[in-house]
Design a protein around this motif. Structure first.
Motif, mmCIF file in Angstrom:
data_model
loop_
_atom_site.group_PDB
_atom_site.id
_atom_site.type_symbol
_atom_site.label_atom_id
_atom_site.label_comp_id
_atom_site.label_asym_id
_atom_site.label_seq_id
_atom_site.Cartn_x
_atom_site.Cartn_y
_atom_site.Cartn_z
ATOM 1 N N ASP A 178 22.905 36.782 47.356
ATOM 2 C CA ASP A 178 23.479 35.921 48.250
ATOM 3 C C ASP A 178 25.102 35.935 48.210
ATOM 4 O OD1 ASP A 178 24.664 33.961 49.770
ATOM 5 O OD2 ASP A 178 23.563 32.274 48.731
ATOM 6 N N GLU A 179 25.699 36.501 49.141
ATOM 7 C CA GLU A 179 27.192 36.931 49.160
ATOM 8 C C GLU A 179 27.794 35.659 49.279
ATOM 9 O OE1 GLU A 179 28.710 39.232 52.581
ATOM 10 O OE2 GLU A 179 27.050 38.191 53.856
ATOM 11 N N GLY A 180 27.581 34.654 49.132
ATOM 12 C CA GLY A 180 28.236 33.201 49.443
ATOM 13 C C GLY A 180 28.339 32.746 48.025
ATOM 14 N N LYS A 181 27.553 33.363 46.973
ATOM 15 C CA LYS A 181 27.748 32.720 45.672
ATOM 16 C C LYS A 181 28.114 34.052 44.852
ATOM 17 C CE LYS A 181 24.283 30.425 42.218
ATOM 18 N NZ LYS A 181 23.179 30.176 41.752
ATOM 19 N N ALA A 182 29.044 33.465 43.929
ATOM 20 C CA ALA A 182 29.581 34.449 42.793
ATOM 21 C C ALA A 182 28.453 34.709 41.877
ATOM 22 C CB ALA A 182 30.572 33.545 42.025
ATOM 23 N N ILE A 183 28.735 36.023 41.434
ATOM 24 C CA ILE A 183 27.619 36.487 40.372
ATOM 25 C C ILE A 183 27.886 36.119 39.086
ATOM 26 C CG2 ILE A 183 27.063 38.737 39.236
ATOM 27 C CD1 ILE A 183 27.810 40.517 41.955
ATOM 28 N N ASP A 184 26.772 35.603 38.603
ATOM 29 C CA ASP A 184 27.040 34.806 37.264
ATOM 30 C C ASP A 184 26.327 35.732 35.921
ATOM 31 O OD1 ASP A 184 24.295 34.299 37.642
ATOM 32 O OD2 ASP A 184 24.627 32.109 38.135
ATOM 33 N N LYS A 185 26.396 35.097 34.941
ATOM 34 C CA LYS A 185 25.835 35.759 33.670
ATOM 35 C C LYS A 185 24.423 35.777 33.529
ATOM 36 C CE LYS A 185 26.459 37.772 29.554
ATOM 37 N NZ LYS A 185 25.469 37.679 28.988
ATOM 38 N N HIS A 186 23.756 34.647 34.400
ATOM 39 C CA HIS A 186 22.309 34.352 34.599
ATOM 40 C C HIS A 186 21.683 35.753 35.255
ATOM 41 C CE1 HIS A 186 18.745 31.820 34.298
ATOM 42 N NE2 HIS A 186 18.686 32.341 35.472
ATOM 43 N N LEU A 187 22.470 36.239 36.265
ATOM 44 C CA LEU A 187 21.916 36.914 37.284
ATOM 45 C C LEU A 187 22.025 38.528 36.587
ATOM 46 C CD1 LEU A 187 20.938 38.539 40.078
ATOM 47 C CD2 LEU A 187 23.304 38.458 40.544
ATOM 48 N N ILE A 188 23.128 38.801 35.788
ATOM 49 C CA ILE A 188 23.349 39.818 34.933
ATOM 50 C C ILE A 188 22.278 40.273 34.211
ATOM 51 C CG2 ILE A 188 24.886 40.942 33.843
ATOM 52 C CD1 ILE A 188 27.285 39.860 35.137
ATOM 53 N N ASN A 189 22.007 39.292 33.104
ATOM 54 C CA ASN A 189 21.131 39.243 32.301
ATOM 55 C C ASN A 189 19.516 39.643 32.978
ATOM 56 O OD1 ASN A 189 22.495 38.436 30.194
ATOM 57 N ND2 ASN A 189 22.341 36.299 30.228
ATOM 58 N N SER A 190 19.026 39.014 34.164
ATOM 59 C CA SER A 190 17.989 39.126 34.703
ATOM 60 C C SER A 190 17.695 40.732 35.207
ATOM 61 C CB SER A 190 17.598 38.101 35.870
ATOM 62 O OG SER A 190 18.645 38.436 36.756
ATOM 63 N N LEU A 191 19.078 41.129 35.484
ATOM 64 C CA LEU A 191 19.018 42.536 36.065
ATOM 65 C C LEU A 191 18.624 43.456 34.827
ATOM 66 C CD1 LEU A 191 22.122 42.674 38.456
ATOM 67 C CD2 LEU A 191 19.617 43.124 38.999
ATOM 68 N N GLU A 192 19.235 43.147 33.453
ATOM 69 C CA GLU A 192 19.037 43.712 32.339
ATOM 70 C C GLU A 192 17.803 43.693 31.961
ATOM 71 O OE1 GLU A 192 22.062 43.545 29.259
ATOM 72 O OE2 GLU A 192 23.581 42.990 30.636
ATOM 73 N N ILE A 193 17.089 42.741 32.015
ATOM 74 C CA ILE A 193 15.730 42.286 31.530
ATOM 75 C C ILE A 193 14.696 43.487 32.283
ATOM 76 C CG2 ILE A 193 13.830 41.002 31.255
ATOM 77 C CD1 ILE A 193 16.134 38.982 30.818
ATOM 78 N N GLU A 194 14.975 43.131 33.784
ATOM 79 C CA GLU A 194 14.176 43.874 34.888
ATOM 80 C C GLU A 194 14.268 45.571 34.284
ATOM 81 O OE1 GLU A 194 13.568 44.491 39.580
ATOM 82 O OE2 GLU A 194 14.808 42.760 38.640
ATOM 83 N N ALA A 195 15.634 45.995 34.173
ATOM 84 C CA ALA A 195 15.703 47.517 33.752
ATOM 85 C C ALA A 195 15.097 47.832 32.462
ATOM 86 C CB ALA A 195 17.181 47.597 33.770
ATOM 87 N N LEU A 196 15.075 47.046 31.498
ATOM 88 C CA LEU A 196 14.623 47.295 30.591
ATOM 89 C C LEU A 196 12.859 47.403 30.528
ATOM 90 C CD1 LEU A 196 16.829 45.331 27.786
ATOM 91 C CD2 LEU A 196 16.830 47.995 28.242
ATOM 92 N N GLN A 197 12.602 46.529 31.166
ATOM 93 C CA GLN A 197 11.102 46.402 31.604
ATOM 94 C C GLN A 197 10.616 47.785 32.392
ATOM 95 O OE1 GLN A 197 10.365 42.614 33.139
ATOM 96 N NE2 GLN A 197 10.108 41.527 31.284
ATOM 97 N N MET A 198 11.496 47.939 33.002
ATOM 98 C CA MET A 198 10.795 49.066 33.867
ATOM 99 C C MET A 198 11.096 50.338 33.005
ATOM 100 S SD MET A 198 13.165 50.549 37.571
ATOM 101 C CE MET A 198 13.193 49.228 38.267
ATOM 102 N N ALA A 199 12.157 50.248 32.491
ATOM 103 C CA ALA A 199 12.065 51.794 31.357
ATOM 104 C C ALA A 199 10.966 51.791 30.699
ATOM 105 C CB ALA A 199 13.412 51.492 30.554
ATOM 106 N N GLN A 200 10.479 50.436 30.091
ATOM 107 C CA GLN A 200 9.410 50.441 29.129
ATOM 108 C C GLN A 200 8.180 50.944 29.908
ATOM 109 O OE1 GLN A 200 9.069 46.721 26.954
ATOM 110 N NE2 GLN A 200 6.808 47.092 26.662
ATOM 111 N N MET A 201 7.933 50.528 30.987
ATOM 112 C CA MET A 201 6.817 50.907 31.782
ATOM 113 C C MET A 201 6.608 52.440 32.197
ATOM 114 S SD MET A 201 5.750 49.014 35.297
ATOM 115 C CE MET A 201 6.248 47.229 34.861
ATOM 116 N N MET A 202 7.724 52.957 32.300
ATOM 117 C CA MET A 202 8.045 54.302 32.603
ATOM 118 C C MET A 202 7.661 55.173 31.498
ATOM 119 S SD MET A 202 11.522 54.470 34.936
ATOM 120 C CE MET A 202 11.669 56.223 34.660
ATOM 121 N N LEU A 203 7.818 54.657 30.378
ATOM 122 C CA LEU A 203 7.670 55.498 29.136
ATOM 123 C C LEU A 203 6.001 55.302 28.724
ATOM 124 C CD1 LEU A 203 10.700 54.424 26.525
ATOM 125 C CD2 LEU A 203 10.127 56.894 27.624
#
Length: 659
Positions: free
Chosen positions: A103-128
């Motif tokens: 949502d471009e009307g809302k500033a990016i917060d730590k909560h969003l960044i954390n969730s992106l990192e978790i999703e990336a790590l889960q994706m990497a684990q799944m790929m392995l």
């Protein structure tokens, strides 16, 4: 009966299970020093291990038991607990990108960044796990965000920015569960309980990289037989791991081919290159040779360069650039000329590439130590980590009733636990309800849905967040975020229907009709997606006449006391006066409200808005701007100078002009 007076309670047993051998140490911490009282080493009789991973459990059990029994014989009592380390060469790295529209009307917060990192790590684990030939699960050991993107452009830090799309590029490192499980199995079979477990690179860093220099960007390279393991430290912690498949065996094979030697003889010759200037050996034909060490090194220089290039390339991949310092450990680090080539490839001074041996370990006292060179760093590191640590590096917690193990190479947070649980990080972010696109008087407008409720996180029934610190046996509960309501506005939510004007003293709405998709509606109509809304509004004198069905030619108009023509604009809160000048009005029942005067020689009809009219009221009905001074203002009533408060009556002659 005990053979010495060693304190059982303070004694730590550390076991380094390597590809070629198993090393055991018995030590304690006393008088600000690590003291090694006894050590033992046993070589594997078969290829029970490959690249640091146990393949033949019974074969490793036999060698590990021998080492344990040798040490028990020296101290005179049975060992029950052990500190061990998983091989760094078993680590797997994976690089992934995760992209998300926001949502471009809302500033990016730590909560969003954390969730992106978790999703990336889960994706990497799944790929392995998908790439693995067998059913293998992984621990996430660490990760680094390589790049951040906002609207497809590189950005250093996403926090606080706004945009339509974000993306992160993550390099993650994992350890297979089976490596840990097989080590625990071997220990159980020889009657030992694992009191502490760590990773070999972390253990090596414990003693090879003193605490006071860990803020520096350092690459630790453990050059073994089959692989060279790399750990990158920065800001006081290990940030990345790597591995190359070239190491000491490549040198052994190059020597064997060049001088017609079997593998064991070539290995012995290799290990002696840094000790003596002249090497004597007999090849498989039976010919005896006496060759200078520097000539042998020159012959195999291409193999040494290949190892150095692989190490340097991997360091740059993991670190993003050349590090400040490179520490070399392991038996392969003793190869003459290797530090010089690494320094040249990384373009750093030679003094910043150094071999770290046991002698450089601070506060170490070794009464009996079998391995004293750089190959002794890791077993001593395991011992040091076990002595220093008050808890295991592996902890067990519960997330939504599921028990999981976590590797504690750093202070663990709730976000680290979510990587392993399979919990979708997108369930942490409150979603907006569905938006609708509408058209208002020809202009497109997006109406967004409402924001939902954020996810709730509890640790041991107390409210927490993704950054909350977790410990062994903690119970974590996650309640998913809730989606907001879909956009379903009323007409009066998107259009200001309260705008009003005054006409002859009476309040009137400016917007008098609202049409949706050619249907007349009221202000409480629920707007739907793709609705086309048209409003009919009084924006001019002409609009007012159309609405009131008045003949513009038969009426005079003023806005806020100033005479107005048909195209005059009307805005909110304007006061409009309408003067009817037709004969019909004169003869109507409303003639008592009509005042007829002669203004500057011409008749003027005034519809009175009060019982008594005074001279100043005339300015509400004539086109005369007193604010634009054009000389001396002359005001006369019936041929005489007038005052503003003088009453006016039917038939009066009024003059207002500039002289």
């Amino acid at each position: 009966m005990e053979k010495n007076n060693l304190n059982r309670e303070s004694m730590i047993f550390a076991l380094d299970i390597g590809t070629r051998s198993v090393v055991g140490l018995l030590g304690a911490y006393k008088d600000q020093k690590i003291t090694i009282h006894h050590s033992a080493m046993e070589f594997h009789q078969t290829r029970a291990m490959y690249d640091g991973q146990i393949h033949d459990i019974e074969g490793v059990v036999q060698v590990a038991r021998n080492v344990k029994e040798q040490l028990e014989d020296k101290i005179g009592y049975q060992l029950k607990e052990v500190a061990i380390a998983a091989a760094g060469r078993a680590l797997k790295t994976c690089r992934v990108e995760v992209e998300k529209e926001i949502d471009e009307g809302k500033a990016i917060d730590k909560h969003l960044i954390n969730s992106l990192e978790i999703e990336a790590l889960q994706m990497a684990q799944m790929m392995l796990e998908e790439e693995s030939n067998e059913l293998t699960n992984y621990f996430c050991i660490g990760h680094t965000i390589v790049n951040n993107y906002l609207n497809d452009g590189l950005i250093t830090n996403l926090l606080g920015h706004r945009g339509k799309k974000v993306k992160i590029d993550v390099l993650a490192t994992f350890l297979p569960h089976l490596v840990v499980d097989s080590l625990y199995t071997v220990m159980a079979k020889i009657g030992l309980e694992v009191s502490y477990m760590t990773l070999e690179p972390i253990a090596a860093i414990e003693v090879a990289v003193p605490q006071n220099v860990r803020l520096l960007n350092i690459a630790l390279v453990d050059i073994g037989a089959g692989t060279s393991d790399i750990a990158i430290t920065k800001d006081g912690t290990v940030v990345a791991y790597g591995m190359t498949s070239t190491a000491g065996d490549e040198i052994t094979e190059a020597i064997a081919k060049a001088y017609l030697l079997d593998f064991d003889s070539a290995e012995k010759l290799k290990c002696n290159l840094y000790k003596d200037d002249i090497q004597q050996f007999t090849d498989i034909i039976g010919i005896t040779h006496e060759i200078k060490s520097k000539d042998i090194l020159s012959t195999i220089k291409h193999s040494i360069k290949a190892i150095a290039e692989d190490i340097c390339n991997n360091i740059v991949i993991q670190n993003g650039k050349a590090p400040s310092v490179v520490f070399l450990i392991g038996g392969g680090s003793l190869l003459p000329g290797l530090p010089e080539i690494i320094a040249e490839k990384l373009e750093i001074p030679l003094e910043r590439v150094t071999v770290r041996g046991v002698k450089m370990i601070q506060n170490l006292e070794a009464n009996e130590l079998i391995i004293e060179g750089p190959e002794g760093i890791t077993p001593i590191g395991i011992l040091a980590k076990a002595i220093d640590s008050k808890s295991k590096d592996f902890v067990e917690i519960t997330v939504n009733d599921e028990k999981i193990k976590l590797f504690q190479s750093k202070q663990l947070k709730v976000s680290d636990a979510l990587v392993l649980t399979g919990f979708s990080p997108r369930e942490l972010i409150p979603k907006r309800g569905k938006s609708i696109q509408i058209i208002i008087n020809g202009q497109e407008k997006l109406i967004s849905g409402e924001y939902g409720e954020v996810a709730e996180i509890f640790i041991n029934n107390k409210k927490a967040n993704l950054d909350a610190i977790i410990s062994n046996d903690d119970k974590i509960r996650i309640v998913s975020a809730k989606e907001g309501k879909d956009a379903s506005p009323l007409i009066n939510d998107v259009i200001d229907v309260t705008k009003a004007i005054k006409v002859n003293g009476k309040k009137m709405r400016k917007i008098y009709e609202i049409w949706v998709n050619d249907q007349l509606v009221d202000e409480l109509y629920h707007i739907k997606n793709s609705d086309s809304i048209i409003t009919k509004e009084i924006n001019s004198i002409a609009d007012l006449c159309e609405y009131l069905k008045l003949d513009i030619e038969k009426n005079k108009f003023s806005i806020n006391g100033t005479c107005a023509l048909a195209n005059e604009k009307i805005t909110s809160n304007d006061a409009i006066i309408i003067d009817e000048i037709t004969d019909e009005i004169k003869q109507s029942d409303n003639n008592d409200n009509v005042l007829e005067v002669i203004y500057n020689g011409s008749p003027l009809q005034i519809i009175k808005d009060k019982k008594t009219m005074i001279f100043v009221d005339i300015f509400n009905y004539i086109d005369f701007d007193r604010n634009k001074i054009k000389g001396k203002l002359v005001i006369m009533l019936n041929g005489e100078s007038a005052i503003y408060t003088a009453p006016i009556n039917n038939g009066d002659e009024i003059i207002v002009r500039w002289e």
